[in-house]
Design an enzyme around this catalytic site. Structure first.
Site, PDB file in Angstrom:
ATOM      1  N   GLU A 298       5.421  17.316 -22.789  1.00 41.78           N
ATOM      2  CA  GLU A 298       4.199  16.665 -23.263  1.00 41.78           C
ATOM      3  C   GLU A 298       3.192  17.686 -23.762  1.00 41.78           C
ATOM      4  O   GLU A 298       2.451  17.440 -24.727  1.00 41.78           O
ATOM      5  CB  GLU A 298       3.593  15.825 -22.126  1.00 41.78           C
ATOM      6  CG  GLU A 298       2.383  14.978 -22.527  1.00 41.78           C
ATOM      7  CD  GLU A 298       1.053  15.668 -22.274  1.00 41.78           C
ATOM      8  OE1 GLU A 298      -0.002  15.045 -22.538  1.00 41.78           O
ATOM      9  OE2 GLU A 298       1.038  16.835 -21.814  1.00 41.78           O
TER      10      GLU A 298
ATOM     11  N   ASP B 179       0.861  -1.173   0.000  1.00 39.93           N
ATOM     12  CA  ASP B 179       0.000   0.000   0.000  1.00 39.93           C
ATOM     13  C   ASP B 179       0.905   1.233   0.000  1.00 39.93           C
ATOM     14  O   ASP B 179       1.775   1.369   0.852  1.00 39.93           O
ATOM     15  CB  ASP B 179      -0.902  -0.017   1.243  1.00 39.93           C
ATOM     16  CG  ASP B 179      -1.805   1.184   1.310  1.00 39.93           C
ATOM     17  OD1 ASP B 179      -1.417   2.172   1.966  1.00 39.93           O
ATOM     18  OD2 ASP B 179      -2.895   1.155   0.718  1.00 39.93           O
TER      19      ASP B 179
ATOM     20  N   ASP C 127      -2.131   3.161  -5.574  1.00 37.48           N
ATOM     21  CA  ASP C 127      -2.119   1.749  -5.179  1.00 37.48           C
ATOM     22  C   ASP C 127      -2.395   0.829  -6.366  1.00 37.48           C
ATOM     23  O   ASP C 127      -1.827  -0.269  -6.461  1.00 37.48           O
ATOM     24  CB  ASP C 127      -3.135   1.503  -4.070  1.00 37.48           C
ATOM     25  CG  ASP C 127      -2.714   2.086  -2.736  1.00 37.48           C
ATOM     26  OD1 ASP C 127      -1.511   2.376  -2.561  1.00 37.48           O
ATOM     27  OD2 ASP C 127      -3.587   2.281  -1.868  1.00 37.48           O
TER      28      ASP C 127
ATOM     29  N   HIS D 257       4.188  12.480 -17.713  1.00 39.17           N
ATOM     30  CA  HIS D 257       4.868  13.709 -18.102  1.00 39.17           C
ATOM     31  C   HIS D 257       5.042  14.594 -16.881  1.00 39.17           C
ATOM     32  O   HIS D 257       4.166  14.694 -16.028  1.00 39.17           O
ATOM     33  CB  HIS D 257       4.156  14.415 -19.252  1.00 39.17           C
ATOM     34  CG  HIS D 257       2.913  15.168 -18.926  1.00 39.17           C
ATOM     35  ND1 HIS D 257       2.921  16.490 -18.501  1.00 39.17           N
ATOM     36  CD2 HIS D 257       1.603  14.815 -19.010  1.00 39.17           C
ATOM     37  CE1 HIS D 257       1.674  16.911 -18.345  1.00 39.17           C
ATOM     38  NE2 HIS D 257       0.855  15.921 -18.633  1.00 39.17           N
TER      39      HIS D 257
END
Length: 319
Positions: free
Chosen positions: A173, A45, A308, A127
Protein backbone atom coordinates in the site's frame (compact mmCIF):
# COMPACT_ATOMS: atom_id res chain seq x y z
CA UNK A 1 -1.28 4.83 4.84
CA UNK A 2 0.48 6.19 1.81
CA UNK A 3 1.85 9.72 2.23
CA UNK A 4 0.52 11.86 -0.64
CA UNK A 5 -1.54 14.99 -0.84
CA UNK A 6 -5.17 13.84 -0.86
CA UNK A 7 -7.21 14.13 -4.01
CA UNK A 8 -10.32 15.95 -2.65
CA UNK A 9 -12.91 15.08 -3.41
CA UNK A 10 -48.80 -2.10 20.81
CA UNK A 11 -50.62 -2.80 22.98
CA UNK A 12 -52.30 -6.22 23.48
CA UNK A 13 -55.76 -6.44 25.05
CA UNK A 14 -56.17 -9.32 27.55
CA UNK A 15 -59.51 -11.15 27.83
CA UNK A 16 -60.78 -13.17 30.70
CA UNK A 17 -61.00 -16.57 29.04
CA UNK A 18 -58.48 -19.27 29.76
CA UNK A 19 -57.97 -19.85 26.03
CA UNK A 20 -57.01 -16.23 25.43
CA UNK A 21 -54.68 -16.30 28.44
CA UNK A 22 -52.97 -19.37 27.02
CA UNK A 23 -52.58 -17.65 23.65
CA UNK A 24 -51.04 -14.64 25.32
CA UNK A 25 -48.60 -16.84 27.22
CA UNK A 26 -47.68 -18.55 23.98
CA UNK A 27 -47.15 -15.16 22.33
CA UNK A 28 -44.93 -14.04 25.19
CA UNK A 29 -42.83 -17.17 24.78
CA UNK A 30 -42.45 -16.48 21.09
CA UNK A 31 -41.46 -12.88 21.78
CA UNK A 32 -38.87 -14.03 24.28
CA UNK A 33 -37.49 -16.48 21.75
CA UNK A 34 -37.28 -13.65 19.20
CA UNK A 35 -35.36 -11.50 21.68
CA UNK A 36 -33.04 -14.40 22.39
CA UNK A 37 -32.43 -14.98 18.68
CA UNK A 38 -31.69 -11.28 18.19
CA UNK A 39 -29.19 -11.30 21.04
CA UNK A 40 -27.50 -14.38 19.63
CA UNK A 41 -27.04 -12.57 16.32
CA UNK A 42 -25.43 -9.50 17.88
CA UNK A 43 -21.78 -8.88 17.17
CA UNK A 44 -19.43 -9.97 19.95
CA UNK A 45 -17.20 -7.69 21.94
CA UNK A 46 -13.70 -8.22 20.57
CA UNK A 47 -11.04 -8.62 23.25
CA UNK A 48 -8.57 -5.79 22.72
CA UNK A 49 -5.89 -7.87 24.44
CA UNK A 50 -6.13 -10.36 21.57
CA UNK A 51 -5.65 -7.53 19.07
CA UNK A 52 -2.67 -6.26 21.05
CA UNK A 53 -1.26 -9.79 21.11
CA UNK A 54 -1.28 -9.79 17.31
CA UNK A 55 0.46 -6.42 17.31
CA UNK A 56 3.17 -7.79 19.60
CA UNK A 57 3.72 -10.60 17.13
CA UNK A 58 4.00 -8.14 14.24
CA UNK A 59 6.47 -6.12 16.30
CA UNK A 60 8.50 -9.26 16.94
CA UNK A 61 8.49 -10.05 13.22
CA UNK A 62 9.81 -6.57 12.44
CA UNK A 63 12.45 -6.80 15.17
CA UNK A 64 13.70 -10.06 13.64
CA UNK A 65 13.75 -8.68 10.10
CA UNK A 66 15.62 -5.41 10.01
CA UNK A 67 13.08 -3.37 11.95
CA UNK A 68 10.33 -3.24 9.33
CA UNK A 69 7.67 -5.21 7.46
CA UNK A 70 7.96 -3.38 4.16
CA UNK A 71 7.19 -4.58 0.63
CA UNK A 72 9.96 -6.78 -0.71
CA UNK A 73 11.46 -7.34 2.74
CA UNK A 74 11.34 -10.63 4.67
CA UNK A 75 9.31 -9.07 7.48
CA UNK A 76 6.37 -8.56 5.15
CA UNK A 77 6.16 -12.18 3.99
CA UNK A 78 6.57 -13.34 7.61
CA UNK A 79 3.59 -11.11 8.51
CA UNK A 80 1.49 -12.73 5.79
CA UNK A 81 2.47 -16.22 7.00
CA UNK A 82 1.56 -15.34 10.61
CA UNK A 83 -1.94 -14.14 9.72
CA UNK A 84 -2.59 -16.89 7.17
CA UNK A 85 -1.79 -19.61 9.73
CA UNK A 86 -4.36 -18.25 12.19
CA UNK A 87 -7.03 -17.99 9.48
CA UNK A 88 -6.34 -21.49 8.14
CA UNK A 89 -6.65 -22.95 11.64
CA UNK A 90 -9.98 -21.13 12.09
CA UNK A 91 -11.50 -22.66 8.94
CA UNK A 92 -11.12 -19.87 6.39
CA UNK A 93 -10.35 -20.58 2.75
CA UNK A 94 -7.20 -18.55 2.18
CA UNK A 95 -5.31 -17.63 -0.96
CA UNK A 96 -2.15 -15.64 -1.60
CA UNK A 97 -2.17 -13.43 -4.68
CA UNK A 98 1.25 -12.47 -5.98
CA UNK A 99 2.26 -9.32 -7.85
CA UNK A 100 5.47 -7.54 -8.71
CA UNK A 101 6.48 -3.97 -8.00
CA UNK A 102 9.81 -2.20 -7.84
CA UNK A 103 11.71 -5.36 -8.70
CA UNK A 104 10.26 -7.23 -5.72
CA UNK A 105 7.44 -9.74 -5.32
CA UNK A 106 4.42 -8.65 -3.31
CA UNK A 107 1.60 -10.59 -1.73
CA UNK A 108 -2.08 -10.06 -0.99
CA UNK A 109 -3.73 -12.44 1.47
CA UNK A 110 -7.42 -13.14 0.78
CA UNK A 111 -9.59 -15.09 3.24
CA UNK A 112 -13.15 -16.26 2.53
CA UNK A 113 -15.55 -17.46 5.20
CA UNK A 114 -17.69 -20.37 3.88
CA UNK A 115 -21.34 -19.63 3.15
CA UNK A 116 -23.42 -16.64 2.26
CA UNK A 117 -24.48 -15.53 -1.20
CA UNK A 118 -21.44 -14.98 -3.38
CA UNK A 119 -23.55 -12.60 -5.47
CA UNK A 120 -23.37 -10.23 -2.47
CA UNK A 121 -19.91 -10.01 -0.94
CA UNK A 122 -19.11 -7.93 2.13
CA UNK A 123 -15.39 -7.32 2.14
CA UNK A 124 -13.09 -5.85 4.80
CA UNK A 125 -9.46 -5.02 4.17
CA UNK A 126 -6.33 -3.50 5.63
CA UNK A 127 -2.84 -3.06 4.29
CA UNK A 128 -0.29 -5.24 6.03
CA UNK A 129 2.94 -3.60 4.89
CA UNK A 130 4.91 -0.97 6.76
CA UNK A 131 7.27 1.66 5.41
CA UNK A 132 10.94 0.73 5.46
CA UNK A 133 11.62 3.24 8.27
CA UNK A 134 9.81 1.29 11.00
CA UNK A 135 7.67 -1.66 12.08
CA UNK A 136 4.34 -0.01 11.21
CA UNK A 137 2.37 -1.08 14.26
CA UNK A 138 -0.26 1.65 14.01
CA UNK A 139 0.23 2.04 10.25
CA UNK A 140 -1.07 -0.48 9.66
CA UNK A 141 -0.65 -3.32 12.08
CA UNK A 142 -3.64 -1.86 13.91
CA UNK A 143 -6.08 -2.31 11.04
CA UNK A 144 -4.61 -5.68 10.10
CA UNK A 145 -4.87 -7.07 13.65
CA UNK A 146 -8.36 -5.64 14.13
CA UNK A 147 -9.86 -7.33 11.08
CA UNK A 148 -7.99 -10.54 11.92
CA UNK A 149 -9.65 -10.72 15.33
CA UNK A 150 -13.06 -9.88 13.83
CA UNK A 151 -12.59 -12.67 11.29
CA UNK A 152 -11.59 -15.11 14.05
CA UNK A 153 -14.65 -14.03 16.05
CA UNK A 154 -16.88 -14.82 13.07
CA UNK A 155 -15.33 -18.28 12.92
CA UNK A 156 -15.69 -18.82 16.68
CA UNK A 157 -19.37 -17.82 16.46
CA UNK A 158 -19.81 -20.07 13.39
CA UNK A 159 -21.45 -17.06 11.76
CA UNK A 160 -24.02 -17.89 9.08
CA UNK A 161 -24.15 -14.67 7.06
CA UNK A 162 -26.69 -14.08 4.32
CA UNK A 163 -23.98 -12.34 2.30
CA UNK A 164 -20.55 -13.81 1.68
CA UNK A 165 -17.72 -12.57 3.90
CA UNK A 166 -14.24 -11.88 2.58
CA UNK A 167 -11.25 -10.38 4.37
CA UNK A 168 -8.07 -9.08 2.75
CA UNK A 169 -4.60 -8.01 3.83
CA UNK A 170 -2.99 -5.91 1.12
CA UNK A 171 0.63 -5.74 0.10
CA UNK A 172 2.57 -2.62 -0.89
CA UNK A 173 0.00 0.00 0.00
CA UNK A 174 2.80 2.36 0.92
CA UNK A 175 3.96 2.66 -2.70
CA UNK A 176 0.52 3.68 -3.91
CA UNK A 177 -2.07 1.00 -3.11
CA UNK A 178 -0.27 -1.42 -5.40
CA UNK A 179 -1.64 -4.67 -3.96
CA UNK A 180 -5.27 -3.62 -3.72
CA UNK A 181 -5.14 -2.06 -7.19
CA UNK A 182 -3.76 -5.31 -8.57
CA UNK A 183 -6.60 -7.23 -6.93
CA UNK A 184 -9.30 -4.95 -8.32
CA UNK A 185 -7.74 -4.86 -11.79
CA UNK A 186 -7.66 -8.66 -11.92
CA UNK A 187 -11.34 -9.02 -11.03
CA UNK A 188 -13.72 -9.81 -13.87
CA UNK A 189 -16.35 -7.11 -14.31
CA UNK A 190 -19.01 -9.51 -13.10
CA UNK A 191 -17.06 -10.20 -9.92
CA UNK A 192 -16.64 -6.49 -9.23
CA UNK A 193 -20.39 -6.05 -9.36
CA UNK A 194 -20.80 -8.83 -6.78
CA UNK A 195 -18.92 -6.86 -4.12
CA UNK A 196 -21.74 -5.34 -2.10
CA UNK A 197 -19.38 -3.19 -0.03
CA UNK A 198 -15.70 -2.77 0.76
CA UNK A 199 -14.69 -1.56 4.23
CA UNK A 200 -11.17 -0.23 4.75
CA UNK A 201 -9.32 0.04 8.05
CA UNK A 202 -6.05 1.96 8.11
CA UNK A 203 -4.55 3.30 11.38
CA UNK A 204 -7.05 2.51 14.16
CA UNK A 205 -4.94 3.16 17.26
CA UNK A 206 -3.31 6.55 16.79
CA UNK A 207 -1.89 7.75 20.14
CA UNK A 208 -3.61 11.17 19.89
CA UNK A 209 -6.71 9.71 18.27
CA UNK A 210 -9.62 11.12 16.36
CA UNK A 211 -12.73 9.17 15.44
CA UNK A 212 -13.16 9.50 11.71
CA UNK A 213 -15.70 7.67 9.54
CA UNK A 214 -15.50 7.41 5.75
CA UNK A 215 -18.32 9.45 4.23
CA UNK A 216 -18.22 7.97 0.71
CA UNK A 217 -21.48 6.01 1.09
CA UNK A 218 -24.37 7.16 3.27
CA UNK A 219 -25.55 3.70 4.35
CA UNK A 220 -22.11 2.43 5.25
CA UNK A 221 -21.27 5.65 7.04
CA UNK A 222 -24.45 5.41 9.12
CA UNK A 223 -23.62 1.88 10.32
CA UNK A 224 -20.50 3.29 11.97
CA UNK A 225 -21.81 6.68 13.10
CA UNK A 226 -24.86 5.11 14.74
CA UNK A 227 -22.63 2.67 16.63
CA UNK A 228 -20.38 5.41 17.96
CA UNK A 229 -23.37 7.66 18.76
CA UNK A 230 -24.86 4.89 20.90
CA UNK A 231 -21.68 5.11 22.96
CA UNK A 232 -21.89 8.91 23.11
CA UNK A 233 -18.83 9.34 20.91
CA UNK A 234 -18.97 12.01 18.26
CA UNK A 235 -17.37 11.31 14.90
CA UNK A 236 -16.10 13.43 12.03
CA UNK A 237 -16.09 12.62 8.32
CA UNK A 238 -12.76 11.15 7.24
CA UNK A 239 -10.96 13.49 4.83
CA UNK A 240 -7.23 13.23 5.59
CA UNK A 241 -7.01 9.85 3.90
CA UNK A 242 -9.07 10.59 0.79
CA UNK A 243 -7.45 8.74 -2.11
CA UNK A 244 -4.59 7.59 0.12
CA UNK A 245 -5.54 4.05 1.14
CA UNK A 246 -6.87 0.79 -0.24
CA UNK A 247 -10.49 1.86 -0.57
CA UNK A 248 -9.47 4.09 -3.51
CA UNK A 249 -9.21 1.40 -6.24
CA UNK A 250 -12.52 -0.11 -5.12
CA UNK A 251 -14.24 3.26 -5.23
CA UNK A 252 -12.76 3.96 -8.64
CA UNK A 253 -14.21 0.64 -9.83
CA UNK A 254 -17.71 1.64 -8.68
CA UNK A 255 -17.80 -0.35 -5.44
CA UNK A 256 -19.30 1.46 -2.48
CA UNK A 257 -16.76 1.95 0.29
CA UNK A 258 -16.65 2.75 3.99
CA UNK A 259 -14.24 2.55 6.86
CA UNK A 260 -12.61 3.99 9.96
CA UNK A 261 -9.47 6.01 10.72
CA UNK A 262 -7.90 7.67 13.78
CA UNK A 263 -5.61 10.14 12.04
CA UNK A 264 -2.07 10.32 10.69
CA UNK A 265 0.24 13.32 10.31
CA UNK A 266 -2.49 15.99 10.39
CA UNK A 267 -2.71 18.19 13.50
CA UNK A 268 -5.53 17.79 16.02
CA UNK A 269 -7.49 21.02 16.45
CA UNK A 270 -8.62 22.46 19.75
CA UNK A 271 -12.22 21.68 18.80
CA UNK A 272 -11.26 18.06 18.19
CA UNK A 273 -9.32 17.87 21.46
CA UNK A 274 -12.36 19.25 23.30
CA UNK A 275 -14.48 16.55 21.68
CA UNK A 276 -12.15 13.54 21.94
CA UNK A 277 -9.47 14.43 24.45
CA UNK A 278 -5.80 14.33 23.63
CA UNK A 279 -3.51 17.18 22.71
CA UNK A 280 -4.45 20.03 20.39
CA UNK A 281 -1.71 21.33 18.13
CA UNK A 282 -0.03 17.92 17.82
CA UNK A 283 -0.35 15.21 15.17
CA UNK A 284 -2.84 12.41 15.60
CA UNK A 285 0.14 10.09 15.18
CA UNK A 286 3.52 11.75 15.86
CA UNK A 287 5.26 8.47 14.92
CA UNK A 288 3.64 8.28 11.49
CA UNK A 289 6.04 6.60 9.04
CA UNK A 290 8.79 6.58 11.65
CA UNK A 291 10.88 4.08 13.61
CA UNK A 292 8.86 4.87 16.75
CA UNK A 293 5.67 3.38 15.26
CA UNK A 294 5.92 0.48 17.72
CA UNK A 295 3.52 -1.25 20.11
CA UNK A 296 4.03 1.71 22.46
CA UNK A 297 2.48 3.92 19.74
CA UNK A 298 -1.05 2.61 20.25
CA UNK A 299 -4.03 4.08 22.12
CA UNK A 300 -5.79 1.05 23.63
CA UNK A 301 -9.19 2.74 23.91
CA UNK A 302 -9.26 3.82 20.27
CA UNK A 303 -8.09 0.38 19.14
CA UNK A 304 -10.75 -1.33 21.27
CA UNK A 305 -13.60 0.91 20.12
CA UNK A 306 -12.73 0.71 16.46
CA UNK A 307 -12.35 -3.08 16.52
CA UNK A 308 -15.77 -3.48 18.13
CA UNK A 309 -17.23 -1.07 15.57
CA UNK A 310 -15.83 -3.25 12.78
CA UNK A 311 -17.43 -6.36 14.28
CA UNK A 312 -20.78 -4.60 14.48
CA UNK A 313 -20.50 -3.51 10.84
CA UNK A 314 -19.57 -6.99 9.62
CA UNK A 315 -22.44 -8.62 11.53
CA UNK A 316 -24.91 -5.94 10.41
CA UNK A 317 -23.97 -5.66 6.75
CA UNK A 318 -23.66 -9.41 6.12
CA UNK A 319 -27.02 -10.32 7.67
Amino acid sequence: MKRIMPIRRGVLAAGASAALAAALLSGASMAQASISDSSAAAAPDIDVEAVKGDLKELQSIADSNGGNRAHGQPGYKASVDFIKKKLDEAGFKTAIQEFDNGGAKGYNLIADWPGGSEDKVVMAGSHLDSVSAGPGINDNGSGSAAILEVALAAAKADLKPAKHLRFAWWGDEEDGMVGSTHYVDKLASGDKSKIDSYLNFDMLGSPNPGYFVYDDDTELEKVFTDWFAAKDIKTDPETEGDGRSDHAPFKDAGVRVGGLFTGAEATKSQEQADKWGGKAGEPFDPCYHSACDKTSNIDDKALDLNTDAIANAIWTLSS
